[in-house]
Motif scaffolding. Structure first.
Motif, mmCIF file in Angstrom:
data_model
loop_
_atom_site.group_PDB
_atom_site.id
_atom_site.type_symbol
_atom_site.label_atom_id
_atom_site.label_comp_id
_atom_site.label_asym_id
_atom_site.label_seq_id
_atom_site.Cartn_x
_atom_site.Cartn_y
_atom_site.Cartn_z
ATOM 1 N N ASN A 35 0.915 -0.866 0.182
ATOM 2 C CA ASN A 35 -0.473 -0.296 -0.192
ATOM 3 C C ASN A 35 0.952 1.398 -0.615
ATOM 4 O OD1 ASN A 35 -2.063 -0.868 0.187
ATOM 5 N ND2 ASN A 35 -2.630 -1.848 2.107
ATOM 6 N N TYR A 36 2.183 1.269 -0.657
ATOM 7 C CA TYR A 36 2.584 2.616 -0.368
ATOM 8 C C TYR A 36 1.919 3.455 -1.463
ATOM 9 C CZ TYR A 36 6.793 5.633 -0.961
ATOM 10 O OH TYR A 36 7.848 6.108 -0.609
ATOM 11 N N LYS A 37 2.075 4.750 -1.095
ATOM 12 C CA LYS A 37 1.575 5.771 -1.281
ATOM 13 C C LYS A 37 2.864 7.117 -1.772
ATOM 14 C CE LYS A 37 -3.306 4.425 -0.978
ATOM 15 N NZ LYS A 37 -3.001 3.490 -0.297
ATOM 16 N N ALA A 38 3.561 7.066 -1.984
ATOM 17 C CA ALA A 38 4.224 7.916 -2.152
ATOM 18 C C ALA A 38 4.757 8.545 -0.922
ATOM 19 C CB ALA A 38 4.410 8.704 -3.429
ATOM 20 N N GLN A 39 3.901 8.395 0.352
ATOM 21 C CA GLN A 39 3.800 8.987 1.622
ATOM 22 C C GLN A 39 5.228 9.466 2.274
ATOM 23 O OE1 GLN A 39 3.843 5.987 0.846
ATOM 24 N NE2 GLN A 39 3.097 4.777 3.228
ATOM 25 N N PHE A 40 6.699 9.089 2.168
ATOM 26 C CA PHE A 40 7.984 9.889 2.465
ATOM 27 C C PHE A 40 8.284 10.581 2.025
ATOM 28 C CE2 PHE A 40 6.341 5.037 4.392
ATOM 29 C CZ PHE A 40 6.063 6.361 5.532
ATOM 30 N N ASP A 41 9.563 10.912 2.326
ATOM 31 C CA ASP A 41 10.500 12.318 1.740
ATOM 32 C C ASP A 41 12.216 11.500 1.543
ATOM 33 O OD1 ASP A 41 8.659 15.081 1.606
ATOM 34 O OD2 ASP A 41 8.930 14.943 3.954
ATOM 35 N N ILE A 42 12.470 10.593 2.891
ATOM 36 C CA ILE A 42 13.506 10.218 2.815
ATOM 37 C C ILE A 42 13.330 8.733 4.011
ATOM 38 C CG2 ILE A 42 15.692 9.891 4.269
ATOM 39 C CD1 ILE A 42 15.388 12.405 4.143
ATOM 40 N N ILE A 43 13.310 7.629 3.003
ATOM 41 C CA ILE A 43 13.436 5.894 3.411
ATOM 42 C C ILE A 43 15.253 5.736 3.880
ATOM 43 C CG2 ILE A 43 13.101 3.976 2.683
ATOM 44 C CD1 ILE A 43 10.928 4.553 0.874
ATOM 45 N N VAL A 79 -5.372 11.909 0.116
ATOM 46 C CA VAL A 79 -6.403 11.486 0.070
ATOM 47 C C VAL A 79 -6.973 10.461 0.807
ATOM 48 C CG1 VAL A 79 -5.513 11.709 -2.734
ATOM 49 C CG2 VAL A 79 -4.775 10.178 -1.451
ATOM 50 N N LYS A 80 -8.096 9.462 0.478
ATOM 51 C CA LYS A 80 -8.727 8.996 1.345
ATOM 52 C C LYS A 80 -7.672 7.882 1.740
ATOM 53 C CE LYS A 80 -13.334 9.660 0.697
ATOM 54 N NZ LYS A 80 -15.150 9.331 0.027
ATOM 55 N N GLY A 81 -7.100 7.071 2.782
ATOM 56 C CA GLY A 81 -6.164 6.593 3.126
ATOM 57 C C GLY A 81 -4.648 6.737 2.885
ATOM 58 N N GLY A 82 -4.352 8.285 2.732
ATOM 59 C CA GLY A 82 -3.036 8.239 2.768
ATOM 60 C C GLY A 82 -2.839 9.834 1.892
ATOM 61 N N VAL A 83 -1.919 9.679 0.746
ATOM 62 C CA VAL A 83 -1.551 10.807 0.341
ATOM 63 C C VAL A 83 -0.716 10.358 -0.970
ATOM 64 C CG1 VAL A 83 -0.705 12.216 2.738
ATOM 65 C CG2 VAL A 83 0.828 11.095 2.014
ATOM 66 N N ILE A 84 -0.930 11.413 -1.589
ATOM 67 C CA ILE A 84 -0.380 10.995 -3.163
ATOM 68 C C ILE A 84 0.583 11.953 -3.709
ATOM 69 C CG2 ILE A 84 -0.600 10.996 -5.282
ATOM 70 C CD1 ILE A 84 -3.140 9.873 -5.136
ATOM 71 N N ARG A 85 1.676 11.845 -4.502
ATOM 72 C CA ARG A 85 2.469 13.478 -4.386
ATOM 73 C C ARG A 85 2.436 13.503 -6.103
ATOM 74 N NH1 ARG A 85 8.376 13.290 -1.512
ATOM 75 N NH2 ARG A 85 8.687 11.664 -2.632
ATOM 76 N N PHE A 86 2.503 14.578 -6.840
ATOM 77 C CA PHE A 86 2.509 15.015 -8.076
ATOM 78 C C PHE A 86 3.672 15.318 -7.951
ATOM 79 C CE2 PHE A 86 -2.326 14.275 -7.250
ATOM 80 C CZ PHE A 86 -2.775 13.254 -7.905
ATOM 81 N N ASP A 87 4.417 15.752 -8.925
ATOM 82 C CA ASP A 87 5.031 16.089 -9.771
ATOM 83 C C ASP A 87 3.646 17.337 -10.298
ATOM 84 O OD1 ASP A 87 5.999 18.114 -12.172
ATOM 85 O OD2 ASP A 87 7.749 16.221 -12.459
ATOM 86 N N ILE A 88 4.151 18.704 -10.169
ATOM 87 C CA ILE A 88 3.483 19.790 -10.387
ATOM 88 C C ILE A 88 3.220 19.703 -11.816
ATOM 89 C CG2 ILE A 88 2.873 22.391 -10.910
ATOM 90 C CD1 ILE A 88 4.079 21.916 -7.860
ATOM 91 N N ILE A 145 9.765 -0.073 -4.516
ATOM 92 C CA ILE A 145 8.736 1.884 -4.132
ATOM 93 C C ILE A 145 9.189 2.560 -5.915
ATOM 94 C CG2 ILE A 145 9.358 3.463 -3.087
ATOM 95 C CD1 ILE A 145 10.569 1.446 -0.508
ATOM 96 N N ARG A 146 10.227 2.676 -6.818
ATOM 97 C CA ARG A 146 10.627 4.063 -7.566
ATOM 98 C C ARG A 146 9.312 2.808 -8.280
ATOM 99 N NH1 ARG A 146 13.434 7.009 -5.801
ATOM 100 N NH2 ARG A 146 14.875 6.995 -5.502
ATOM 101 N N LYS A 147 9.129 2.295 -8.177
ATOM 102 C CA LYS A 147 7.373 2.493 -9.497
ATOM 103 C C LYS A 147 6.505 3.347 -9.450
ATOM 104 C CE LYS A 147 8.557 -3.062 -10.552
ATOM 105 N NZ LYS A 147 7.926 -4.109 -9.922
ATOM 106 N N ALA A 148 6.218 3.327 -8.162
ATOM 107 C CA ALA A 148 5.144 4.340 -7.837
ATOM 108 C C ALA A 148 5.599 5.208 -7.311
ATOM 109 C CB ALA A 148 4.630 3.212 -6.133
#
Length: 236
Positions: free
Chosen positions: A46-54, A135-144, A72-75
């Motif tokens: 359920n990874y949703k690009a919710q982190f800045d650093i891993i 978003v429901k269930g987490g966050v998503i990061r977009f390129d603007i 992780i890189r796929k998402a």
């Protein structure tokens, strides 16, 4: 707020990394949110690009760090990955998943903080080009640049993007302020438009990503001026 994930199956090292992050937070006056996982499969699920650093251990029981990083890189092409390992020959292969660096066990605070400085520098350079939405269930990061326009739907916001439509939360006013410096314009109370994707005008409608969006009479003059400035030409 810097969101950091620790993926480490050794409790001793996990606790050490938490303490190092807390020390760094105090010394640098940063706010750091920490989430921990005991294996690679935990963060991948359920990874949703919710982190800045891993901070990723390479050797783990169920899913090793390199395999987890590949998933992780796929998402998420932007999250900063730092490998934690006692086997540098594996960490060097991190170029395949665009890892920033690696930290060798046993870990010293100086070594760790130097890597973290680099990670935060890279993260902050990228921040201006991305937006994270709830978003429901987490966050998503977009390129603007991937956002065509944002539509207000009651108490929700619908993001029309190259990757599809996403329903998020927040207010149009907050987004308008946040995106004003990156060529977004509110041409109607219900729409915030990325000028980068305006293909033209059809009467009182802007053509954006193949769709026609109504520009209100009171906003039209300002919209046309902003579009002219973006295009670098005069529109009459």
């Amino acid at each position: 707020m810097i969101r950091v994930a620790i993926v480490e199956d050794d409790d001793k090292y996990k606790e050490q990394l938490i303490k190092f992050l807390q020390r760094y937070e105090q010394e640098k006056d940063e706010q750091i949110e920490i989430v921990t996982y005991s294996d690679g499969d935990g963060i991948v699920e359920n990874y949703k690009a919710q982190f800045d650093i891993i901070l990723m251990d390479i050797q783990m029981s169920f899913m090793d760090g390199m395999s987890a990083a590949e998933e992780i890189r796929k998402a998420d092409a932007e999250v900063v990955i730092i490998f934690i390992t006692n086997m540098p020959q594996y960490a060097i292969k991190g170029y395949a998943v665009d890892a920033l660096d690696y930290v060798l066990k046993p870990i010293s605070y100086f070594q760790f903080s130097e890597r973290l400085n680099r990670a935060i520098d890279r993260m902050k350079k990228r921040e201006t080009h991305h937006i994270t939405i709830k978003v429901k269930g987490g966050v998503i990061r977009f390129d603007i640049s991937d956002i065509y326009f944002i539509e207000s739907q009651g108490h929700d916001l619908l993001f029309h993007t190259k990757k599809g439509d996403y329903m998020g939360t927040g207010t149009m006013k907050e987004l308008e302020e946040q995106l004003a410096s990156v060529h977004f314009y509110r041409g109607h109370r219900g729409y915030l438009i990325n000028l980068q994707h305006v293909e033209g005008m059809n009467d009182s409608n802007a053509v954006v990503g193949g769709e026609e969006i109504l520009i209100s009479r009171s906003k039209k003059k300002g919209f046309m001026k902003a579009l002219a400035n973006y295009w670098g030409e005069v529109i009459k």
